[in-house]
Design a protein around this motif. Sequence first.
Motif, mmCIF file in Angstrom:
data_model
loop_
_atom_site.group_PDB
_atom_site.id
_atom_site.type_symbol
_atom_site.label_atom_id
_atom_site.label_comp_id
_atom_site.label_asym_id
_atom_site.label_seq_id
_atom_site.Cartn_x
_atom_site.Cartn_y
_atom_site.Cartn_z
ATOM 1 N N PHE A 47 0.848 -1.196 0.000
ATOM 2 C CA PHE A 47 0.000 0.000 0.000
ATOM 3 C C PHE A 47 0.884 1.247 0.000
ATOM 4 C CE2 PHE A 47 -2.978 2.995 2.034
ATOM 5 C CZ PHE A 47 -4.185 2.649 1.458
ATOM 6 N N HIS A 48 0.765 2.074 -1.023
ATOM 7 C CA HIS A 48 1.642 3.236 -1.177
ATOM 8 C C HIS A 48 1.135 4.414 -0.343
ATOM 9 C CE1 HIS A 48 3.991 6.462 -2.909
ATOM 10 N NE2 HIS A 48 4.673 5.597 -3.641
ATOM 11 N N PRO A 49 1.969 4.977 0.548
ATOM 12 C CA PRO A 49 1.499 6.037 1.451
ATOM 13 C C PRO A 49 1.195 7.363 0.753
ATOM 14 C CG PRO A 49 3.868 5.799 1.634
ATOM 15 C CD PRO A 49 3.395 4.661 0.763
ATOM 16 N N GLY A 50 1.713 7.556 -0.452
ATOM 17 C CA GLY A 50 1.483 8.809 -1.138
ATOM 18 C C GLY A 50 0.276 8.819 -2.043
ATOM 19 N N PHE A 51 -0.285 7.636 -2.319
ATOM 20 C CA PHE A 51 -1.382 7.541 -3.271
ATOM 21 C C PHE A 51 -2.761 7.608 -2.619
ATOM 22 C CE2 PHE A 51 1.313 4.866 -6.435
ATOM 23 C CZ PHE A 51 2.075 5.980 -6.710
ATOM 24 N N TYR A 52 -2.822 7.392 -1.312
ATOM 25 C CA TYR A 52 -4.119 7.278 -0.648
ATOM 26 C C TYR A 52 -4.201 8.241 0.535
ATOM 27 C CZ TYR A 52 -4.029 3.099 -3.474
ATOM 28 O OH TYR A 52 -3.917 2.237 -4.533
ATOM 29 N N PHE A 53 -5.344 8.890 0.653
ATOM 30 C CA PHE A 53 -5.528 9.950 1.636
ATOM 31 C C PHE A 53 -5.478 9.421 3.066
ATOM 32 C CE2 PHE A 53 -8.410 12.617 4.210
ATOM 33 C CZ PHE A 53 -7.746 13.825 4.095
ATOM 34 N N SER A 54 -5.891 8.180 3.277
ATOM 35 C CA SER A 54 -6.027 7.660 4.645
ATOM 36 C C SER A 54 -4.698 7.675 5.398
ATOM 37 C CB SER A 54 -6.612 6.248 4.622
ATOM 38 O OG SER A 54 -5.783 5.365 3.883
ATOM 39 N N THR A 55 -3.614 7.268 4.738
ATOM 40 C CA THR A 55 -2.313 7.252 5.414
ATOM 41 C C THR A 55 -1.898 8.649 5.835
ATOM 42 O OG1 THR A 55 -1.601 5.308 4.143
ATOM 43 C CG2 THR A 55 0.114 6.615 5.213
ATOM 44 N N THR A 179 -4.456 3.556 27.216
ATOM 45 C CA THR A 179 -4.005 3.383 25.834
ATOM 46 C C THR A 179 -4.878 4.170 24.862
ATOM 47 O OG1 THR A 179 -3.174 1.142 26.303
ATOM 48 C CG2 THR A 179 -3.578 1.701 23.992
ATOM 49 N N ASP A 180 -4.224 4.873 23.940
ATOM 50 C CA ASP A 180 -4.930 5.520 22.836
ATOM 51 C C ASP A 180 -4.922 4.578 21.642
ATOM 52 O OD1 ASP A 180 -5.587 8.052 23.984
ATOM 53 O OD2 ASP A 180 -3.498 8.672 23.753
ATOM 54 N N ILE A 181 -6.115 4.113 21.237
ATOM 55 C CA ILE A 181 -6.255 3.253 20.067
ATOM 56 C C ILE A 181 -6.932 4.078 18.985
ATOM 57 C CG2 ILE A 181 -7.055 1.023 19.201
ATOM 58 C CD1 ILE A 181 -7.648 0.303 22.190
ATOM 59 N N LEU A 182 -6.220 4.299 17.891
ATOM 60 C CA LEU A 182 -6.720 5.167 16.822
ATOM 61 C C LEU A 182 -6.878 4.360 15.542
ATOM 62 C CD1 LEU A 182 -4.409 8.180 17.607
ATOM 63 C CD2 LEU A 182 -6.859 8.043 18.081
ATOM 64 N N MET A 183 -8.047 4.453 14.938
ATOM 65 C CA MET A 183 -8.333 3.719 13.708
ATOM 66 C C MET A 183 -8.999 4.643 12.707
ATOM 67 S SD MET A 183 -10.299 0.081 13.156
ATOM 68 C CE MET A 183 -11.860 0.573 13.924
ATOM 69 N N ILE A 184 -8.514 4.631 11.467
ATOM 70 C CA ILE A 184 -9.108 5.452 10.420
ATOM 71 C C ILE A 184 -10.080 4.623 9.591
ATOM 72 C CG2 ILE A 184 -7.149 5.057 8.831
ATOM 73 C CD1 ILE A 184 -7.679 8.008 7.880
ATOM 74 N N LEU A 185 -11.246 5.205 9.322
ATOM 75 C CA LEU A 185 -12.277 4.565 8.502
ATOM 76 C C LEU A 185 -12.827 5.602 7.521
ATOM 77 C CD1 LEU A 185 -14.171 2.664 11.349
ATOM 78 C CD2 LEU A 185 -12.577 1.663 9.703
ATOM 79 N N PHE A 186 -13.613 5.143 6.555
ATOM 80 C CA PHE A 186 -14.225 6.107 5.632
ATOM 81 C C PHE A 186 -15.690 5.781 5.445
ATOM 82 C CE2 PHE A 186 -14.146 2.811 2.606
ATOM 83 C CZ PHE A 186 -14.655 3.224 1.382
ATOM 84 N N ASP A 187 -16.400 6.646 4.736
ATOM 85 C CA ASP A 187 -17.855 6.541 4.715
ATOM 86 C C ASP A 187 -18.377 5.352 3.910
ATOM 87 O OD1 ASP A 187 -17.049 7.630 2.314
ATOM 88 O OD2 ASP A 187 -18.536 9.232 2.287
ATOM 89 N N GLY A 188 -17.474 4.623 3.236
ATOM 90 C CA GLY A 188 -17.902 3.424 2.530
ATOM 91 C C GLY A 188 -17.803 2.156 3.356
ATOM 92 N N CYS A 189 -17.342 2.283 4.599
ATOM 93 C CA CYS A 189 -17.231 1.115 5.481
ATOM 94 C C CYS A 189 -18.610 0.676 5.971
ATOM 95 C CB CYS A 189 -16.370 1.447 6.696
ATOM 96 S SG CYS A 189 -14.655 1.815 6.325
ATOM 97 N N ASP A 190 -18.707 -0.588 6.360
ATOM 98 C CA ASP A 190 -19.909 -1.093 7.012
ATOM 99 C C ASP A 190 -19.821 -0.725 8.493
ATOM 100 O OD1 ASP A 190 -21.998 -2.505 8.175
ATOM 101 O OD2 ASP A 190 -21.681 -4.318 6.972
ATOM 102 N N MET A 191 -20.199 0.508 8.793
ATOM 103 C CA MET A 191 -20.037 1.001 10.162
ATOM 104 C C MET A 191 -20.914 0.258 11.157
ATOM 105 S SD MET A 191 -17.609 3.099 10.047
ATOM 106 C CE MET A 191 -17.772 3.502 11.785
ATOM 107 N N GLU A 192 -22.094 -0.155 10.725
ATOM 108 C CA GLU A 192 -22.959 -0.911 11.636
ATOM 109 C C GLU A 192 -22.271 -2.193 12.072
ATOM 110 O OE1 GLU A 192 -27.447 -2.923 11.718
ATOM 111 O OE2 GLU A 192 -26.812 -1.683 10.015
#
Length: 226
Positions: A47-55, A179-192
């Motif tokens: 996974f390329h860190p420069g191609f995707y906004f999440s990283t 502990t700080d647990i941080l996770m990135i998600l986006f609006d296309g995830c199955d949040m339910e």
Amino acid sequence: MFFVIISYSTKGSCLQDRNSARGSRRKNKIRVYRYKGLRLQIAPEVFHPGFYFSTQFLLQHISSMKLKGKNFLELGCGSGLISMVAVQKEAGVTATDINPVAVEFLKENCLRNKLQMKIFKSDMFDEIPEMQYDIIAINPPYYKKDPVTLYDHAWFCGANGEYFSNLFQSLHSYIHPETDILMILFDGCDMEMIHAFAAANNFVLACVHRKINMLEKNFIYKIERK
């Protein structure tokens, strides 16, 4: 002092072995990425860190935190850029990935940039020595499909969200009350589904940062015990 540790043996330079085995055509597919003084070689299977906004979004958030002296875990590190920045900020870093190519390249990139961290080839927490971390950073696979190739593991969380089920079942052994647990998600995830797996293991997700670009909405969640 921290150490670069690989949980399986390698012979010689990982990048040299791969390049000689794959030939000049493979060499041309390896990309170079630079970030604030760091120089990384990125394999096509990673996974390329420069191609995707999440990283970049997760990296910006974590860079704003006080990391010095913290025990930091990046679960599913891919290129390892976030872990490398955490080392620069004087955290004690453990980086893991299920993809052996990602692990090989991260080892080489750490040596090239004179950074030291612990690195494990691991499916989730399977090969990580049990300890309690101060910060855990997660950029998970989002899409509900079974992974087939190495690269698929960066994208697919299993047809029934098995990745998230395993994540929330395992977290308790690696955290303490602060502990700080941080996770990135986006609006296309199955949040339910994700919230349901969290709740089943006595966790809740609280959104602490959000950004909208032209293609999607991204959210950073803090995972907390109920």
